[in-house]
Design a protein around this motif. Structure first.
Motif, PDB file in Angstrom:
ATOM      1  N   TRP A 126       0.861  -1.188   0.000  1.00 38.66           N
ATOM      2  CA  TRP A 126       0.000   0.000   0.000  1.00 38.66           C
ATOM      3  C   TRP A 126       0.900   1.242   0.000  1.00 38.66           C
ATOM      4  CZ3 TRP A 126      -5.407  -1.098   1.817  1.00 38.66           C
ATOM      5  CH2 TRP A 126      -6.275  -0.026   1.527  1.00 38.66           C
ATOM      6  N   VAL A 127       0.727   2.070  -1.012  1.00 37.36           N
ATOM      7  CA  VAL A 127       1.508   3.311  -1.125  1.00 37.36           C
ATOM      8  C   VAL A 127       0.625   4.495  -0.715  1.00 37.36           C
ATOM      9  CG1 VAL A 127       2.639   4.903  -2.750  1.00 37.36           C
ATOM     10  CG2 VAL A 127       3.013   2.421  -2.954  1.00 37.36           C
ATOM     11  N   PHE A 128       1.119   5.308   0.192  1.00 42.08           N
ATOM     12  CA  PHE A 128       0.417   6.517   0.620  1.00 42.08           C
ATOM     13  C   PHE A 128       1.167   7.736   0.096  1.00 42.08           C
ATOM     14  CE2 PHE A 128      -0.598   3.221   3.630  1.00 42.08           C
ATOM     15  CZ  PHE A 128      -1.972   3.361   3.802  1.00 42.08           C
ATOM     16  N   LEU A 129       0.425   8.679  -0.459  1.00 42.92           N
ATOM     17  CA  LEU A 129       1.038   9.883  -1.026  1.00 42.92           C
ATOM     18  C   LEU A 129       0.408  11.119  -0.392  1.00 42.92           C
ATOM     19  CD1 LEU A 129       0.908   8.716  -4.770  1.00 42.92           C
ATOM     20  CD2 LEU A 129       2.939   8.712  -3.269  1.00 42.92           C
ATOM     21  N   ASN A 130       1.243  12.162  -0.243  1.00 43.45           N
ATOM     22  CA  ASN A 130       0.779  13.369   0.442  1.00 43.45           C
ATOM     23  C   ASN A 130       1.627  14.550  -0.018  1.00 43.45           C
ATOM     24  OD1 ASN A 130      -0.140  15.263   2.284  1.00 43.45           O
ATOM     25  ND2 ASN A 130       0.225  13.987   4.100  1.00 43.45           N
ATOM     26  N   ASP A 131       1.012  15.732  -0.087  1.00 44.94           N
ATOM     27  CA  ASP A 131       1.783  16.929  -0.430  1.00 44.94           C
ATOM     28  C   ASP A 131       2.528  17.475   0.794  1.00 44.94           C
ATOM     29  OD1 ASP A 131      -1.002  17.486   0.369  1.00 44.94           O
ATOM     30  OD2 ASP A 131      -0.417  19.580   0.190  1.00 44.94           O
ATOM     31  N   HIS A 159       4.619  18.834  -8.836  1.00 44.60           N
ATOM     32  CA  HIS A 159       3.412  18.057  -9.116  1.00 44.60           C
ATOM     33  C   HIS A 159       2.200  18.557  -8.326  1.00 44.60           C
ATOM     34  CE1 HIS A 159       6.108  14.357 -10.261  1.00 44.60           C
ATOM     35  NE2 HIS A 159       6.211  15.364 -11.116  1.00 44.60           N
ATOM     36  N   TRP A 160       2.415  19.578  -7.505  1.00 40.64           N
ATOM     37  CA  TRP A 160       1.325  20.074  -6.635  1.00 40.64           C
ATOM     38  C   TRP A 160       1.440  21.591  -6.542  1.00 40.64           C
ATOM     39  CZ3 TRP A 160      -2.108  16.564  -4.163  1.00 40.64           C
ATOM     40  CH2 TRP A 160      -3.066  17.147  -3.321  1.00 40.64           C
ATOM     41  N   ARG A 196      -5.447  17.695 -10.465  1.00 39.86           N
ATOM     42  CA  ARG A 196      -4.360  17.695 -11.463  1.00 39.86           C
ATOM     43  C   ARG A 196      -3.353  16.589 -11.140  1.00 39.86           C
ATOM     44  NH1 ARG A 196       0.626  20.763 -11.760  1.00 39.86           N
ATOM     45  NH2 ARG A 196       1.348  20.889 -13.941  1.00 39.86           N
ATOM     46  N   PHE A 197      -3.055  16.425  -9.859  1.00 41.60           N
ATOM     47  CA  PHE A 197      -2.123  15.375  -9.441  1.00 41.60           C
ATOM     48  C   PHE A 197      -2.651  13.981  -9.804  1.00 41.60           C
ATOM     49  CE2 PHE A 197      -0.820  12.199  -6.331  1.00 41.60           C
ATOM     50  CZ  PHE A 197       0.558  12.254  -6.492  1.00 41.60           C
ATOM     51  N   GLU A 198      -3.927  13.733  -9.485  1.00 41.67           N
ATOM     52  CA  GLU A 198      -4.515  12.421  -9.791  1.00 41.67           C
ATOM     53  C   GLU A 198      -4.630  12.207 -11.302  1.00 41.67           C
ATOM     54  OE1 GLU A 198      -4.606  10.179  -7.757  1.00 41.67           O
ATOM     55  OE2 GLU A 198      -5.634  10.597  -5.873  1.00 41.67           O
ATOM     56  N   SER A 199      -4.781  13.299 -12.039  1.00 41.87           N
ATOM     57  CA  SER A 199      -4.867  13.179 -13.495  1.00 41.87           C
ATOM     58  C   SER A 199      -3.527  12.863 -14.132  1.00 41.87           C
ATOM     59  CB  SER A 199      -5.392  14.488 -14.109  1.00 41.87           C
ATOM     60  OG  SER A 199      -6.705  14.746 -13.680  1.00 41.87           O
ATOM     61  N   GLY A 200      -2.474  13.500 -13.633  1.00 45.51           N
ATOM     62  CA  GLY A 200      -1.229  13.438 -14.393  1.00 45.51           C
ATOM     63  C   GLY A 200       0.025  12.977 -13.667  1.00 45.51           C
ATOM     64  N   PHE A 201      -0.040  12.763 -12.367  1.00 44.50           N
ATOM     65  CA  PHE A 201       1.222  12.526 -11.658  1.00 44.50           C
ATOM     66  C   PHE A 201       1.282  11.335 -10.704  1.00 44.50           C
ATOM     67  CE2 PHE A 201       1.040  17.079 -12.717  1.00 44.50           C
ATOM     68  CZ  PHE A 201       2.175  17.162 -13.520  1.00 44.50           C
ATOM     69  N   GLY A 331     -12.126  17.637 -13.112  1.00 44.43           N
ATOM     70  CA  GLY A 331     -11.879  16.539 -12.178  1.00 44.43           C
ATOM     71  C   GLY A 331     -11.049  15.446 -12.832  1.00 44.43           C
ATOM     72  N   ASP A 332     -10.356  14.680 -11.997  1.00 44.81           N
ATOM     73  CA  ASP A 332      -9.563  13.573 -12.558  1.00 44.81           C
ATOM     74  C   ASP A 332     -10.477  12.455 -13.077  1.00 44.81           C
ATOM     75  OD1 ASP A 332      -9.593  13.563  -9.441  1.00 44.81           O
ATOM     76  OD2 ASP A 332      -9.551  11.448 -10.025  1.00 44.81           O
TER      77      ASP A 332
END
Ligand code: GDP
Ligand code: MN
Length: 412
Positions: A126-131, A159-160, A196-201, A331-332
């Motif tokens: 499980w990968v968790f991502l955060n700004d 990316h954010w 934008r992050f969920e769409s492209g990164f 929206g993504d």
């Protein structure tokens, strides 16, 4: 006296025969529901039966592992025993969650359900991502709940943040206008960065580069049924690149020029448009206008290599340059959906009827009472959104010439 005993023995014999014949007839009936008698481990075909004549409006539904589960007994090959660790071939796959530290208790609930219904026997990462950097509580709680390995990634600033071609004043004006019109998240900067992050990164974060498949999980979602097979492996063996459980119409105010931008991309990159695509899902007039149908991206199981392909990256870059993530509120979900519908052959998009899912305010409760019983579902059938007016799932079935699951017109 002997004669009576003989009669009793003969009667007993006849009753026994009747009993066994009627039971095996039940089993035979169940098995005739199976479109293709191969078990999932033998790799069924994904394109449904091919024997229908070209004039047949309806072709039998696509290969659906749920169909097997309904007919299988725990002794059949392909049935995944819920009481033990699955030893089948493993995919190079991970769960992925974008979250803030403050989401910890809501993501905890989601993880617990994913683990109970599926991952405790498969132990995928499980990968968790955060700004922002994850704090110790977030890491401690999530690591204790996930049965696989956990990884925590900090999103790079580029990316954010606002790309340099975005006119900040124009973007601020739009946010003010959208707030006045009370459009959901209309004035939010962080929501736009998220989309934008969920769409492209997300798929090209360092931690994600190790994997081929992902399953996106958000805070506060629910899974209502057991999952008796590995959906990652299903995606792989059936060459599926993208999947969904819920589809619906996008708010028009958030995407006024998205379709113009997509048309520009199609014109500049005809080489990326798949033949046999799902344009019919997106448009009712052959691509002139967008009907706003999209797959709901808070649930996704998909192929990361497709998102990292030149086709998808060209698409994202083209949309990103047009600025609609900030000048509107793209929206993504529509961004991913349009990409999947135009750049994949339609057989590569899968609808998981058997994965029961909730994200406020919509529920996907599997159609088919036998299926819900076999999978120990706890959702309310009438909550199922699939066949209601604001869902696009009927349209998905139509363009794919798929028969809707039995019971679709009676439940809910
Ligand atoms: P909604 O489902 O469209 O209402 O949006 P959510 O609030 O659920 O956000 C979508 C996903 O992005 C969820 O997984 C959130 O946890 C995550 N998310 C939203 N905003 C932020 C943010 O500012 N920072 C981080 N790290 N995650 C965010
Ligand atoms: Mn959400």
């Amino acid at each position: 006296g002997v004669r009576y005993v003989r009669y009793i023995i003969v009667a007993f014999f006849i009753l026994t025969v009747i009993y066994f014949v009627s039971n095996s007839a039940d089993v035979t009936n169940l098995r005739t529901h199976i479109p293709d008698s191969k078990s999932p481990s033998e790799g069924g075909t994904n394109s449904g039966t091919q024997d229908a004549s070209p004039n047949d409006a309806k072709v039998k539904t696509t290969y659906d592992p749920a169909q097997f589960l309904m007919a299988m007994t725990p002794n059949d090959p392909g049935w995944d025993d819920l009481t033990s660790i699955n030893k089948g071939p493993r995919m190079n796959a991970t769960f992925v969650t974008l979250a803030r530290n403050s989401d910890v208790w809501e993501i905890a609930k989601s993880i617990r359900q994913v683990e109970d219904r599926f991952n405790r026997r498969y132990n995928y990462d499980w990968v968790f991502l955060n700004d922002q950097p994850f704090d110790d509580t977030f890491k401690k709680v999530t690591t204790s709940l996930v049965s696989g390995k956990t990884y925590y990634g900090l999103i790079p600033e580029e990316h954010w943040s606002f790309p340099d071609w975005i006119d900040q004043d124009k973007a601020a004006r739009v946010r003010k206008e959208m707030k006045e019109k009370e459009i959901i998240y209309g004035d939010s900067i962080s929501y736009r960065h998220m989309c934008r992050f969920e769409s492209g990164f997300f798929f090209r974060q360092e931690l994600m580069m190790n994997y081929d498949y992902y399953w996106r999980v958000e805070p506060s979602v629910e899974l209502f049924c057991d999952i008796h097979y590995d959906p990652f492996r299903f995606m792989h063996e059936n060459n599926k690149k993208y999947s969904f459980t819920i589809s619906l119409y996008e708010y028009p105010e958030t995407i006024p020029t998205l379709w113009d931008s997509v048309k520009k991309f199609m014109k500049n990159h005809p080489e990326h448009i798949a033949s046999g695509n799902s344009m019919g899902f997106l448009s009712d007039d052959g691509g002139e206008t967008y009907n706003r149908c999209h797959f709901w991206s808070n649930f996704e199981i998909g192929n990361l290599n497709w998102l990292r392909s030149k086709a998808y990256l060209d698409y994202f870059e083209s949309l990103d340059k047009d600025g609609g993530f900030f000048y509107e509120r793209w929206g993504d979900a529509p961004v991913h959906s349009i990409a999947a519908a135009l750049m994949l052959p339609k057989e590569e998009i899968h609808f998981f009827n058997d994965i029961a899912y909730y994200h406020v305010p919509f529920t996907h409760c599997p159609t088919g009472e036998n299926l819900r019983t076999a999978l120990k579902c706890h959702c309310k059938p009438s909550d199922n959104f699939d066949w209601k007016g604001y869902s696009c799932t009927s349209r998905f079935f139509e363009i794919n010439n798929m028969e809707k699951p039995e019971g679709w017109d009676k439940e809910g």
